[in-house]
Design a protein around this motif. Structure first.
Motif, PDB file in Angstrom:
ATOM      1  N   ARG A 107       0.844  -1.211   0.000  1.00  9.50           N
ATOM      2  CA  ARG A 107       0.000   0.000   0.000  1.00  9.50           C
ATOM      3  C   ARG A 107       0.873   1.253   0.000  1.00  9.50           C
ATOM      4  O   ARG A 107       0.600   2.212  -0.709  1.00  9.50           O
ATOM      5  N   ALA A 108       1.936   1.222   0.805  1.00  2.00           N
ATOM      6  CA  ALA A 108       2.840   2.384   0.886  1.00  2.00           C
ATOM      7  C   ALA A 108       3.462   2.672  -0.477  1.00  2.00           C
ATOM      8  O   ALA A 108       3.555   3.833  -0.907  1.00  2.00           O
ATOM      9  N   LEU A 109       3.856   1.600  -1.170  1.00  2.00           N
ATOM     10  CA  LEU A 109       4.495   1.794  -2.483  1.00  2.00           C
ATOM     11  C   LEU A 109       3.496   2.371  -3.492  1.00  2.00           C
ATOM     12  O   LEU A 109       3.816   3.303  -4.237  1.00  2.00           O
ATOM     13  N   LEU A 114       2.371   7.088  -6.613  1.00  2.00           N
ATOM     14  CA  LEU A 114       1.402   7.980  -7.273  1.00  2.00           C
ATOM     15  C   LEU A 114       1.577   9.424  -6.807  1.00  2.00           C
ATOM     16  O   LEU A 114       1.543  10.366  -7.607  1.00  2.00           O
ATOM     17  N   VAL A 115       1.784   9.576  -5.510  1.00  2.00           N
ATOM     18  CA  VAL A 115       1.986  10.936  -4.980  1.00  2.00           C
ATOM     19  C   VAL A 115       3.286  11.529  -5.534  1.00  2.00           C
ATOM     20  O   VAL A 115       3.331  12.705  -5.914  1.00  2.00           O
ATOM     21  N   ALA A 116       4.321  10.699  -5.614  1.00  2.00           N
ATOM     22  CA  ALA A 116       5.610  11.187  -6.123  1.00  2.00           C
ATOM     23  C   ALA A 116       5.483  11.699  -7.551  1.00  2.00           C
ATOM     24  O   ALA A 116       6.008  12.772  -7.891  1.00  2.00           O
ATOM     25  N   VAL A 117       4.758  10.953  -8.394  1.00  2.00           N
ATOM     26  CA  VAL A 117       4.593  11.380  -9.789  1.00  2.00           C
ATOM     27  C   VAL A 117       3.773  12.677  -9.850  1.00  2.00           C
ATOM     28  O   VAL A 117       4.130  13.618 -10.569  1.00  2.00           O
ATOM     29  N   SER A 152      -5.760   8.078  -3.035  1.00  2.00           N
ATOM     30  CA  SER A 152      -4.516   8.468  -3.727  1.00  2.00           C
ATOM     31  C   SER A 152      -4.587   8.112  -5.198  1.00  2.00           C
ATOM     32  O   SER A 152      -4.185   8.898  -6.059  1.00  2.00           O
ATOM     33  N   VAL A 153      -5.113   6.915  -5.480  1.00  2.00           N
ATOM     34  CA  VAL A 153      -5.195   6.471  -6.872  1.00  2.00           C
ATOM     35  C   VAL A 153      -6.106   7.421  -7.653  1.00  2.00           C
ATOM     36  O   VAL A 153      -5.731   7.935  -8.720  1.00  2.00           O
ATOM     37  N   ALA A 168       9.717  13.061 -12.403  1.00  2.00           N
ATOM     38  CA  ALA A 168       8.887  11.914 -12.017  1.00  2.00           C
ATOM     39  C   ALA A 168       9.777  10.723 -11.640  1.00  2.00           C
ATOM     40  O   ALA A 168       9.524  10.046 -10.640  1.00  2.00           O
ATOM     41  N   VAL A 169      10.837  10.492 -12.432  1.00  2.32           N
ATOM     42  CA  VAL A 169      11.746   9.372 -12.142  1.00  2.32           C
ATOM     43  C   VAL A 169      12.430   9.573 -10.777  1.00  2.32           C
ATOM     44  O   VAL A 169      12.481   8.666  -9.946  1.00  2.32           O
TER      45      VAL A 169
END
Lengths: 272, 250
Positions: free
Chosen positions: A16-18, A23-26, A139-140, A227-228
């Motif tokens: 779930r964390a990943l 998604l948040v990171a992108v 988040s999704v 994003a990367v």
């Protein structure tokens, strides 16, 4: 090492964390490039402080804090834009004013509720390993909205970021584009709170973007690199924090800092 | 009857309580090439920005193809090359191709997508301006003259009918200036593009433009260069300098 990674991946909370973190990171990275180039980088920090009040309010009235934070932080973002647009207050001062009010309100609410508790602390500094199923789902949805809207308005956002006046006389509704950018930022900030916490969420917006700007040779590359870097920082941060039993939010920020330092040194060498 | 691309009626613009433009009247007809000249602080850039709706007007009005800028929605008919090249962020990570493409897509409907013909058009515009080989370069790595040509390409790529240029030649060397003027002359003559060219160089305007708008917070003169050359008022105002501006006497 590989065994430990495999072991970590078997846990539902790591999965779930990943998901949520990536998604948040992108989302943060996409918006971060626009915000940094428009000198709006600190707005993430300001909105995060405001979300602190919203989270305290959510905890007080026993509603999932993120659901309270989304509308309040979006309203605050539009408020900051209005204050600075009308030239009533300088843009950075508007962010500072609302930040202070946000933190003060959060502290007052926490005091009214009987003092700080563990929940509020996890929102301050993030605890991505405690992300719930509902939060992953949110988040999704929000991340896909953010990425979809950025994609739809990409050319307008680019034109307005490079030259706002020219964008306006080219037929782009720059006022609308600015509002869209800030609403998306507000949503991203709220999403990022669980990942790195209100105190550190702006790092997910600023670090990957600034690192990408060191090496990018086109705008599209800048966004993709950001994003990367954001993705790498979240994934590496989660595994490192799991392996060494460190706070996940702070570890993610430190991975970002290491990327930044490496690129800063490399850039310095290529310039010499 | 064809609507004038630009009509300015009794326009006044104020800044911090002072009037920077007073009661301006002028009109650009289809195919006009108008040089806007005047001393520093005479309101040349202000006129251009007000005409584009970038500055609020105190009184009077501006009509772009018959509509006021606030309600105008055919921006694809307008091209603009702004003055503020010196303020460009040299670290901005945009390639020449991306910047020129942004000029092509701005007035499009959503979703804005770049297709093969757009790419060809961008490449052709860059070639026309002699910067085809720079398409993949970052804007911040280019010389001032090259950057200016990129911004001109952005202003031209969508084939505007009305082109606003705000001191576009300041960063160009003398050879490139001539090239720049000949490109504008060509698009003015061949495509009938209406051009409004703010310049510090009245002599060059006399050589290339068809009409002169001499501003000094108000309209000192508006008409053809021949009219300027024979104007008694302008002879009194400029003395011998009148014929350096009109450029009609070798």
């Amino acid at each position: 090492m590989m065994d430990m990674l495999k072991e970590a991946l078997q846990f539902a909370f790591i999965q779930r964390a990943l998901w949520a973190g990536c998604l948040v990171a992108v989302s943060c990275a996409f918006l971060g490039v626009f915000l940094v180039l428009r000198r709006f980088a600190m707005i993430g920090d300001g909105l995060a402080h405001i979300s602190f009040a919203a989270i305290a309010l959510g905890l007080l009235i026993k509603v999932t804090p993120i659901f309270v934070a989304v509308p309040l932080v979006v309203l605050a973002a539009l408020g900051i834009l209005r204050l600075s647009d009308r030239s009533w207050v300088y843009g950075d001062a508007a962010i500072g004013l609302l930040s202070a009010i946000g933190v003060a309100t959060g502290v007052l609410i926490a005091s009214f509720a009987g003092g700080f508790n563990v929940d509020l602390f996890s929102y301050l500094f993030g605890n991505i390993l405690s992300v719930s199923r509902a939060e992953v789902a949110l988040s999704v949805v929000l991340s896909f909205i953010i990425i979809g809207v950025v994609n739809l308005f990409y050319h307008d956002l680019f034109a307005a970021t490079f030259d706002q006046d020219h964008a306006q006389v080219s037929g782009i509704r720059t006022g609308l584009v600015n509002r869209i950018l800030l609403v998306l930022t507000a949503l991203t900030v709220v999403l990022g709170i669980k990942v790195v916490g209100t105190m550190l969420v702006s790092s997910l917006i600023i670090f990957p973007a600034v690192s990408a700007l060191f090496v990018a040779r086109s705008f599209r590359t800048a966004i993709l690199l950001a994003a990367v870097f954001g993705l790498f920082s979240v994934v590496a941060g989660i595994f490192v924090s799991y392996a060494f039993n460190l706070p996940s939010g702070a570890t993610i920020v430190y991975v970002n800092f290491v990327i930044f330092i490496i690129l800063f040194i490399l850039k310095g060498r290529t310039c010499q | 009857m064809q609507v004038a691309p630009l009509r300015v009626e009794n326009l006044s613009v104020t800044y911090q309580g002072g009037e920077v433009l007073s009661c301006i009247n002028c009109e650009a007809l289809c195919g006009d090439y108008i040089g806007i000249v005047g001393p520093n602080g005479s309101g040349k850039t202000t006129l251009l920005r007000a005409a584009l709706g970038l500055l609020p007007v105190a009184s009077g009005r501006v009509l772009l193809f018959g509509q006021e800028p606030a309600s105008f929605n055919e921006w694809g008919r307008v091209g603009y090359l702004p003055q503020r090249l010196s303020q460009m962020d040299s670290r901005f990570p945009a390639s020449v191709e991306e910047i020129v493409t942004s000029g092509l897509l701005a007035a499009r409907a959503y979703p804005k997508r770049v297709n093969a013909s757009d790419r060809d058009r961008v490449a052709a515009t860059l070639e026309e301006l002699g910067i085809g080989s720079l398409a993949r370069c970052m804007i911040g790595r280019l010389s001032g003259g090259q950057q200016q040509r990129v911004l001109l390409a952005r202003a031209l790529v969508h084939g505007p009918e009305l082109l606003f240029l705000d001191e576009p030649i300041t960063a160009l060397d003398p050879v490139m200036r001539e090239t720049f003027y000949s490109i504008l002359e060509k698009i003015n003559k061949e495509r009938k593009t209406t051009i409004l060219f703010v310049s510090h160089d009245p002599g060059a305007m006399g050589k290339y433009a068809g009409k002169l708008l001499y501003l000094d917070k108000k309209v000192m003169f508006f008409g053809t260069f021949d009219e300027f050359c024979h104007s008694g008022d302008m002879a009194r105002h400029f003395g011998a300098g009148q014929h350096l501006i009109c450029h009609r006497h070798g």
